[in-house]
Design a protein around this motif. Structure first.
Motif, PDB file in Angstrom:
ATOM      1  N   UNK A  71       6.230  -3.499   1.159  1.00 56.82           N
ATOM      2  CA  UNK A  71       4.974  -3.724   0.432  1.00 56.82           C
ATOM      3  C   UNK A  71       4.216  -4.920   0.993  1.00 56.82           C
ATOM      4  N   UNK A  72       4.919  -5.995   1.325  1.00 58.33           N
ATOM      5  CA  UNK A  72       4.277  -7.187   1.883  1.00 58.33           C
ATOM      6  C   UNK A  72       3.627  -6.855   3.226  1.00 58.33           C
ATOM      7  N   UNK A  73       4.342  -6.155   4.085  1.00 64.26           N
ATOM      8  CA  UNK A  73       3.790  -5.813   5.402  1.00 64.26           C
ATOM      9  C   UNK A  73       2.569  -4.907   5.255  1.00 64.26           C
ATOM     10  N   UNK A  74       2.602  -4.004   4.283  1.00 63.48           N
ATOM     11  CA  UNK A  74       1.443  -3.129   4.059  1.00 63.48           C
ATOM     12  C   UNK A  74       0.232  -3.949   3.637  1.00 63.48           C
ATOM     13  N   UNK A  75       0.430  -4.971   2.812  1.00 58.12           N
ATOM     14  CA  UNK A  75      -0.688  -5.822   2.399  1.00 58.12           C
ATOM     15  C   UNK A  75      -1.229  -6.634   3.575  1.00 58.12           C
ATOM     16  N   UNK A  76      -0.354  -7.103   4.460  1.00 60.16           N
ATOM     17  CA  UNK A  76      -0.792  -7.870   5.619  1.00 60.16           C
ATOM     18  C   UNK A  76      -1.592  -7.033   6.595  1.00 60.16           C
ATOM     19  N   UNK A  77      -1.337  -5.731   6.615  1.00 57.05           N
ATOM     20  CA  UNK A  77      -2.058  -4.849   7.541  1.00 57.05           C
ATOM     21  C   UNK A  77      -3.425  -4.440   7.005  1.00 57.05           C
ATOM     22  N   UNK A  78      -3.741  -4.757   5.762  1.00 53.14           N
ATOM     23  CA  UNK A  78      -5.018  -4.320   5.176  1.00 53.14           C
ATOM     24  C   UNK A  78      -6.189  -5.023   5.849  1.00 53.14           C
ATOM     25  N   UNK A  91      -0.549 -22.354   3.780  1.00 51.44           N
ATOM     26  CA  UNK A  91      -1.506 -21.479   4.458  1.00 51.44           C
ATOM     27  C   UNK A  91      -1.083 -20.020   4.427  1.00 51.44           C
ATOM     28  N   UNK A  92      -0.388 -19.629   3.356  1.00 54.83           N
ATOM     29  CA  UNK A  92       0.145 -18.272   3.258  1.00 54.83           C
ATOM     30  C   UNK A  92      -0.959 -17.258   2.981  1.00 54.83           C
ATOM     31  N   UNK A  93      -0.767 -16.064   3.500  1.00 54.12           N
ATOM     32  CA  UNK A  93      -1.687 -14.966   3.198  1.00 54.12           C
ATOM     33  C   UNK A  93      -1.438 -14.425   1.800  1.00 54.12           C
ATOM     34  N   UNK A  94      -0.195 -14.507   1.345  1.00 61.54           N
ATOM     35  CA  UNK A  94       0.168 -14.040   0.011  1.00 61.54           C
ATOM     36  C   UNK A  94       1.520 -14.641  -0.360  1.00 61.54           C
TER      37      UNK A  94
END
Length: 274
Positions: free
Chosen positions: A267-274, A156-159
């Motif tokens: 970079x991962x945290x930035x994608x999760x905040x989108x 169930x991962x976001x990325x």
């Protein structure tokens, strides 16, 4: 008879006096208005409205990220297992896995990716992210590339981010980030955003994009089964060329690995905040 009447007449005023003795007495003093009433021992006061039921706060869901540390420590000793064919995500087959590369001094890619995954994981977990790894240690065999690719969807991962280092010619230098192209499973735009974000974060951290592969640090690939098999946005980071002396010096240095891990986590945290 006259004597009896006289006796009754004498008694009557006394009776009247006794009956009227309390007529002019003052009334009893009432209790103070702030005195608390005492209910009968057999009764209990009930509230006019029911008290609210206690509530339990709903659990706050944490985003899930899959990290895939490339290869494994037991692959080299189990070549039959890692060479067996598995689906490549595009109708063909690929070997289950490979042994990976190493620096000229013998620092293995599987050890590098395992240590890097731990550094990225600690940063993401500190930010409230739940991290799932495709392998639990650095002494096993596999998993196969198709299973690694499918692991993000199962979790169930976001990325998902796959961590590697390259084994190109000694003159080649720099990092690059691969993504599936043509896109599979409808994740193309999100996978490209993730790859671009990883590229930008690594470049901002002072790492140079590779000039020997891809374009400006990005490499669209149709042949990587782990990317093709993923149903969540996935990118593969080749953190540097282990055969290049300059890159190897960074990859073998704990401070260098910390810098790479910090850029990947950012970079991962930035994608999760989108």
């Amino acid at each position: 008879m006259r004597a009896l009447i006289r006796s009754a007449t004498a008694v009557l005023p006394l009776v009247v006096a006794l009956v009227c003795a309390g007529c002019g007495a003052p009334a009893p003093v009432p209790p103070p208005v702030d005195a608390a009433p005492r209910p009968a021992a057999t009764t209990r006061s009930l509230p006019t409205t029911p008290a609210p039921l206690p509530t339990t706060p709903a659990p706050v869901s944490r985003p899930v990220v899959l990290l895939d540390p490339g290869h494994n420590g037991g692959n080299a000793a189990n070549k039959a297992a890692v060479n067996r064919p598995v689906p490549d995500g595009r109708g063909g087959t690929k070997p289950c896995n490979t042994t990976g590369t190493s620096t000229n001094a013998g620092y293995a890619e599987h050890a590098f990716t395992w240590g890097l995954a731990g550094r990225v994981r600690s940063r993401l977990e500190a930010a409230g992210v739940r991290v799932v790894l495709t392998r639990s240690d650095d002494v096993g065999v596999g998993p196969c590339v198709d299973a690694r690719g499918a692991a993000g969807g199962r979790a169930g991962a976001a990325l998902a981010v796959s961590l590697h280092a390259d084994g190109a010619a000694a003159s080649a230098r720099g990092f690059h980030v691969a993504y599936a192209e043509p896109a599979v499973h409808g994740t193309g735009p999100a996978a490209l955003r993730l790859a671009t974000g990883l590229r930008d974060a690594l470049r901002s951290a002072g790492f140079a994009p590779a000039g020997y592969i891809g374009r400006d640090g990005l490499d669209g690939r149709p042949d990587l089964a782990g990317l093709n098999s993923s149903t969540v946005p996935t990118a593969l980071v080749e953190a540097g060329n282990m055969r290049n002396a300059g890159d190897a010096a960074v990859l073998t240095d704990p401070a260098g690995r910390d810098r790479i891990a910090a850029a990947v986590a950012e970079a991962v945290l930035a994608q999760l905040r989108r």
